[in-house]
Write an enzyme that holds these catalytic residues in place. Structure first.
Site, PDB file in Angstrom:
ATOM      1  N   LYS A   1      35.689  41.528  32.573  1.00  0.00           N
ATOM      2  CA  LYS A   1      37.153  41.534  32.609  1.00  0.00           C
ATOM      3  C   LYS A   1      37.797  42.152  31.375  1.00  0.00           C
ATOM      4  O   LYS A   1      38.907  42.665  31.463  1.00  0.00           O
ATOM      5  CB  LYS A   1      37.655  40.118  32.815  1.00  0.00           C
ATOM      6  CG  LYS A   1      37.287  39.596  34.183  1.00  0.00           C
ATOM      7  CD  LYS A   1      37.909  38.253  34.365  1.00  0.00           C
ATOM      8  CE  LYS A   1      38.033  37.951  35.830  1.00  0.00           C
ATOM      9  NZ  LYS A   1      38.845  36.770  36.032  1.00  0.00           N
TER      10      LYS A   1
ATOM     11  N   GLY B   1      36.254  33.288  40.689  1.00  0.00           N
ATOM     12  CA  GLY B   1      36.544  32.081  41.456  1.00  0.00           C
ATOM     13  C   GLY B   1      37.426  31.101  40.709  1.00  0.00           C
ATOM     14  O   GLY B   1      37.425  29.906  40.981  1.00  0.00           O
TER      15      GLY B   1
ATOM     16  N   GLU C   1      44.799  35.699  26.772  1.00  0.00           N
ATOM     17  CA  GLU C   1      46.000  36.410  27.194  1.00  0.00           C
ATOM     18  C   GLU C   1      47.173  35.465  27.305  1.00  0.00           C
ATOM     19  O   GLU C   1      47.013  34.245  27.292  1.00  0.00           O
ATOM     20  CB  GLU C   1      45.777  37.235  28.473  1.00  0.00           C
ATOM     21  CG  GLU C   1      45.412  36.486  29.701  1.00  0.00           C
ATOM     22  CD  GLU C   1      45.026  37.399  30.879  1.00  0.00           C
ATOM     23  OE1 GLU C   1      44.521  38.523  30.675  1.00  0.00           O
ATOM     24  OE2 GLU C   1      45.231  36.970  32.012  1.00  0.00           O
TER      25      GLU C   1
ATOM     26  N   LEU D   1      51.253  33.106  31.749  1.00  0.00           N
ATOM     27  CA  LEU D   1      52.547  33.278  32.426  1.00  0.00           C
ATOM     28  C   LEU D   1      52.854  31.969  33.137  1.00  0.00           C
ATOM     29  O   LEU D   1      51.994  31.413  33.823  1.00  0.00           O
ATOM     30  CB  LEU D   1      52.472  34.455  33.395  1.00  0.00           C
ATOM     31  CG  LEU D   1      52.110  35.785  32.717  1.00  0.00           C
ATOM     32  CD1 LEU D   1      51.739  36.843  33.741  1.00  0.00           C
ATOM     33  CD2 LEU D   1      53.268  36.283  31.857  1.00  0.00           C
TER      34      LEU D   1
ATOM     35  N   HIS E   1      43.174  27.743  41.860  1.00  0.00           N
ATOM     36  CA  HIS E   1      43.054  29.204  41.704  1.00  0.00           C
ATOM     37  C   HIS E   1      42.384  29.875  42.894  1.00  0.00           C
ATOM     38  O   HIS E   1      41.983  31.030  42.811  1.00  0.00           O
ATOM     39  CB  HIS E   1      42.304  29.578  40.418  1.00  0.00           C
ATOM     40  CG  HIS E   1      42.951  29.059  39.175  1.00  0.00           C
ATOM     41  ND1 HIS E   1      44.233  29.376  38.822  1.00  0.00           N
ATOM     42  CD2 HIS E   1      42.495  28.228  38.215  1.00  0.00           C
ATOM     43  CE1 HIS E   1      44.532  28.770  37.689  1.00  0.00           C
ATOM     44  NE2 HIS E   1      43.501  28.051  37.304  1.00  0.00           N
TER      45      HIS E   1
ATOM     46  N   ASN F   1      39.038  43.784  41.962  1.00  0.00           N
ATOM     47  CA  ASN F   1      37.876  43.436  42.769  1.00  0.00           C
ATOM     48  C   ASN F   1      37.378  44.686  43.473  1.00  0.00           C
ATOM     49  O   ASN F   1      38.136  45.367  44.157  1.00  0.00           O
ATOM     50  CB  ASN F   1      38.233  42.354  43.792  1.00  0.00           C
ATOM     51  CG  ASN F   1      38.515  41.030  43.102  1.00  0.00           C
ATOM     52  OD1 ASN F   1      37.858  40.681  42.131  1.00  0.00           O
ATOM     53  ND2 ASN F   1      39.511  40.311  43.580  1.00  0.00           N
TER      54      ASN F   1
ATOM     55  N   ARG G   1      35.539  45.401  46.031  1.00  0.00           N
ATOM     56  CA  ARG G   1      34.942  45.048  47.330  1.00  0.00           C
ATOM     57  C   ARG G   1      36.061  44.780  48.336  1.00  0.00           C
ATOM     58  O   ARG G   1      37.231  44.775  47.973  1.00  0.00           O
ATOM     59  CB  ARG G   1      34.102  43.775  47.168  1.00  0.00           C
ATOM     60  CG  ARG G   1      34.960  42.648  46.590  1.00  0.00           C
ATOM     61  CD  ARG G   1      34.301  41.303  46.625  1.00  0.00           C
ATOM     62  NE  ARG G   1      34.993  40.348  45.779  1.00  0.00           N
ATOM     63  CZ  ARG G   1      36.059  39.643  46.115  1.00  0.00           C
ATOM     64  NH1 ARG G   1      36.596  39.799  47.307  1.00  0.00           N
ATOM     65  NH2 ARG G   1      36.620  38.799  45.278  1.00  0.00           N
TER      66      ARG G   1
ATOM     67  N   VAL H   1      38.744  38.767  51.250  1.00  0.00           N
ATOM     68  CA  VAL H   1      38.887  37.842  52.387  1.00  0.00           C
ATOM     69  C   VAL H   1      40.192  38.150  53.130  1.00  0.00           C
ATOM     70  O   VAL H   1      40.242  38.161  54.367  1.00  0.00           O
ATOM     71  CB  VAL H   1      38.901  36.376  51.894  1.00  0.00           C
ATOM     72  CG1 VAL H   1      39.115  35.420  53.064  1.00  0.00           C
ATOM     73  CG2 VAL H   1      37.625  36.026  51.148  1.00  0.00           C
TER      74      VAL H   1
HETATM   75  P1  ADP Z   1      39.126  34.826  38.862  1.00  0.00           P
HETATM   76  O1  ADP Z   1      38.340  36.094  38.781  1.00  0.00           O
HETATM   77  O2  ADP Z   1      38.377  33.647  38.320  1.00  0.00           O
HETATM   78  O3  ADP Z   1      39.729  34.596  40.212  1.00  0.00           O
HETATM   79  P2  ADP Z   1      41.702  35.823  37.852  1.00  0.00           P
HETATM   80  O4  ADP Z   1      41.871  36.547  36.569  1.00  0.00           O
HETATM   81  O5  ADP Z   1      41.789  36.638  39.100  1.00  0.00           O
HETATM   82  O6  ADP Z   1      40.330  34.987  37.803  1.00  0.00           O
HETATM   83  O7  ADP Z   1      42.773  34.665  37.933  1.00  0.00           O
HETATM   84  C1  ADP Z   1      42.776  33.734  38.997  1.00  0.00           C
HETATM   85  C2  ADP Z   1      44.075  32.970  39.028  1.00  0.00           C
HETATM   86  O8  ADP Z   1      44.284  32.295  37.763  1.00  0.00           O
HETATM   87  C3  ADP Z   1      45.317  33.833  39.198  1.00  0.00           C
HETATM   88  O9  ADP Z   1      45.590  34.110  40.562  1.00  0.00           O
HETATM   89  C4  ADP Z   1      46.365  32.936  38.569  1.00  0.00           C
HETATM   90  O10 ADP Z   1      46.686  31.889  39.474  1.00  0.00           O
HETATM   91  C5  ADP Z   1      45.650  32.319  37.385  1.00  0.00           C
HETATM   92  N1  ADP Z   1      45.819  33.141  36.156  1.00  0.00           N
HETATM   93  C6  ADP Z   1      44.984  34.100  35.685  1.00  0.00           C
HETATM   94  N2  ADP Z   1      45.466  34.676  34.560  1.00  0.00           N
HETATM   95  C7  ADP Z   1      46.633  34.046  34.269  1.00  0.00           C
HETATM   96  C8  ADP Z   1      47.636  34.175  33.230  1.00  0.00           C
HETATM   97  N3  ADP Z   1      47.523  35.058  32.235  1.00  0.00           N
HETATM   98  N4  ADP Z   1      48.706  33.346  33.282  1.00  0.00           N
HETATM   99  C9  ADP Z   1      48.851  32.436  34.271  1.00  0.00           C
HETATM  100  N5  ADP Z   1      47.953  32.269  35.271  1.00  0.00           N
HETATM  101  C10 ADP Z   1      46.860  33.051  35.289  1.00  0.00           C
END
Ligand code: ADP
Length: 447
Positions: free
Chosen positions: A116, A164, A200, A203, A235, A289, A291, A294
Site C-alpha cells: 500500500k 480486509g 495517514e 477522515l 470495514h 485492487n 482484480r 465482489v
Molecule cells: P483494506 O485493504 O484492509 O480493505 P482500505 O485501505 O481499503 O483497507 O480501507 C478499508 C476501509 O477502512 C475503508 O473503506 C474505510 O472505511 C476505512 N479507512 C481506510 N483508510 C481510512 C482513512 N484514512 N480514514 C478513515 N477511514 C479509513
C-alpha cells in the site's frame, strides 16, 4: 481467444466466470476441494478436478495442485476470481513460466498495488489525489509523532500489506500514538507476515467511493464510473450502489478521467478498482485492487458491459470491446451481499438449505452458487449470494429492491436478508444520506 479456462475459485464468483466463458464459447474447468464436490460451479463446468481437502491452503491456495489440474485438462488460461490467489504476484509469475495465461494484470502491477505504501506513491505520481500521510513506512515513535503533527490528528496507522480492513489503528492525540503504533505493527506482523505500517490522516465522516477501470495493456484505458460502498460493517462492504448518491455527472467525469488516464499511463491490463474516501467534495486514494471485485455487478447493470468478458478479451490479446465514448450510465443499481450469518449477531450459519426461492422479474439479478438441498460448508467465507437490482431511477431501484427482498426465501440457515429488508425502508438510506460509519451506528442502536 482461449480454448479452455480453468476457474481457480469457488461459490458465486466461480459460477459468474463460468457464465462469461460459456457465452464466449470457451470450455471450462472447475477445481474444487472435497467440501465443494456438490457445488453448482462444479456441476455446470465442462470438466472438474478435485484439488484437495477443505482447508483453503490445501486446495484453493495450492498452486501445485492447480497447475497439475491445468496440465491434466489442457487449460490455456486461469481466471482467479477474487480472494484466494487473485492478488498473488508469485502465482501470476509461475503461470507465465508455465505458458499459462493469468487472466489479470501483470505480476509487477499486482506487486506494486499489493504494497500500500508503494501503491500510494505510484498513485501520486500518476496524478491521483491521495490521503495526506507519511511517504514511507514508519518504525519509530518520534517520526510517527512528527508526521501526525504535520497532518493533524486524528491519524490512522495502517498495515502496508493490509487487507480486509485488518491492521488499522486510530490515534486521536499524541498521547495515544506510541501504543497505536506498536499494536498496529504487531497485529500487521501476525496477520500479514509484514509489520510495515504507515500513517495517514483519519477522515472522520467520509464515503467510500471507488472507480472501476479497464486497461488494454497497451497504453489504453477507460473508466466505468463509480460504486458507493460506504455501507460497511467492520470495514467490510455490505451494500453497494452505482451511481453514488453523493456525486454529480461532472464530478464523476472528472475523477473517472483521472483514473482512466492513470491506468493508461501505467500500461495496466484488465480490470481494476481504484478506491477512494470522499469527504467535503474531495477524493482521497486509499488503495487499488488489481482484480474483479465482489460488487462488480452494479457497474455491469448501469453500463451493460460484461466485466469478466472484457477481462478475458484483454488477457487473450483481443483488446477492449469499447472506447470511453461508448460507455453510458443508465439508471441506478444496488447490490446486497447475502451472507449465511445471523442478521444481527453476524455469527456464521453454515448448513443445509431446506428451501430456496430466489426473486426474479425485470431488473433483478441473483448471483449465487447455492440451491435447494445444498449444504453450505463451514470452511469458507459466508457470502452465499448477491442480489443486484436495477431501476431507471434510484427511487425505482429501491422499490424494486424492497419487492425482490420480499420474494427471497432461504430456509434452513440464518441469512442477512432481514437486515436488508430493514435497510431498504430506512429514511437515511432512502435519502442516500450515509457515510462509512452509518451502518455500525445503526447496528449498535438496533442491538
Ligand atoms: P483494506 O485493504 O484492509 O480493505 P482500505 O485501505 O481499503 O483497507 O480501507 C478499508 C476501509 O477502512 C475503508 O473503506 C474505510 O472505511 C476505512 N479507512 C481506510 N483508510 C481510512 C482513512 N484514512 N480514514 C478513515 N477511514 C479509513
Amino acid at each position: 481467444m482461449f480454448n479452455k479456462v480453468l476457474i481457480a475459485n469457488r461459490g458465486e464468483i466461480a459460477l459468474r466466470i463460468l457464465r462469461a466463458c460459456k457465452e464466449l464459447g470457451i470450455a471450462t474447468v472447475a477445481v474444487h476441494s472435497t467440501a465443494d464436490s456438490e457445488a453448482m460451479h462444479v456441476r455446470l463446468a465442462d470438466e472438474s478436478v478435485c484439488i484437495g481437502p477443505p482447508p483453503s491452503r490445501d486446495s484453493y491456495l495450492n498452486i501445485h495442485e492447480i497447475l497439475a489440474a491445468c496440465e491434466i485438462t489442457g487449460a490455456d488460461a486461469i481466471h482467479p476470481g477474487y480472494g484466494f490467489l487473485s492478488e498473488n504476484a508469485k502465482f501470476a509469475e509461475i503461470l507465465e513460466a508455465h505458458g499459462i495465461t493469468f487472466i489479470g494484470p501483470s505480476a509487477e502491477h499486482i506487486r506494486i498495488m499489493g504494497d500500500k505504501i508503494e501503491a500510494k506513491n505510484t498513485a501520486k505520481r500518476l496524478g491521483i489525489p491521495v490521503v495526506p500521510g507519511s511517504d514511507g513506512a514508519i518504525t519509530d515513535d518520534v517520526t510517527a509523532k512528527r508526521v501526525a503533527a504535520e497532518i493533524g490528528y486524528p491519524v490512522l496507522i495502517k498495515a502496508a500489506s493490509g487487507g480486509g480492513g485488518r491492521g488499522m489503528k486510530v490515534a486521536r492525540d499524541e498521547a495515544s500514538i506510541s501504543e497505536a503504533l506498536s499494536t498496529a505493527r504487531s497485529e500487521a506482523g501476525a496477520a500479514f507476515g509484514d509489520d510495515s505500517v504507515y500513517i495517514e490522516k483519519y477522515l472522520t465522516l467520509p464515503r467510500h467511493i471507488e472507480i472501476q477501470v479497464l486497461g488494454d495493456g497497451k497504453g489504453g484505458g477507460v473508466h466505468l464510473g463509480e460504486r458507493d460502498c460506504s455501507l460497511q460493517r467492520r470495514h467490510q462492504k455490505v451494500w453497494e450502489e452505482a451511481n453514488s448518491p453523493a456525486l454529480n455527472a461532472a464530478e464523476r467525469e472528472k475523477i473517472g478521467m483521472i483514473c482512466a488516464n492513470a491506468i493508461a499511463g501505467l500500461g495496466y491490463s484488465g480490470a481494476g478498482t481504484i478506491e477512494f474516501l470522499y469527504e467535503n467534495g474531495e477524493f482521497y486514494f486509499i488503495e487499488m485492487n488489481t482484480r474483479l471485485q465482489v460488487e462488480h455487478p452494479v457497474t455491469e447493470m448501469i453500463t451493460g458491459i460484461d466485466l469478466v468478458n472484457e477481462q478475458i478479451r484483454v488477457a487473450s490479446g483481443a483488446g477492449l470491446s469499447m472506447k470511453q465514448a461508448d460507455i453510458a450510465f443508465t439508471g441506478h443499481a444496488i447490490e446486497c451481499r447475502i451472507n449465511a450469518e445471523h442478521p444481527s449477531t453476524f455469527v456464521p450459519s453454515p448448513g443445509r438449505i431446506a428451501y430456496y426461492h430466489p426473486p426474479g422479474g425485470l431488473g433483478v439479478r441473483v448471483d449465487s452458487g447455492v440451491y435447494q438441498g445444498y449444504s453450505i460448508p463451514p470452511n469458507y467465507d459466508s457470502l452465499i449470494g448477491k442480489l443486484i437490482v436495477h431501476g431507471r431511477s434510484r427511487v425505482e431501484c429501491l422499490m424494486r429492491l424492497r419487492r425482490a427482498l420480499d420474494e427471497f426465501v432461504v430456509d434452513g440457515i440464518e441469512t442477512t436478508l432481514p437486515l436488508f429488508r430493514n435497510l431498504v425502508s430506512n429514511p437515511d438510506i432512502q435519502d442516500g444520506n450515509y457515510n462509512i460509519h452509518w451502518l455500525e451506528h445503526y447496528l449498535a442502536n438496533a442491538g
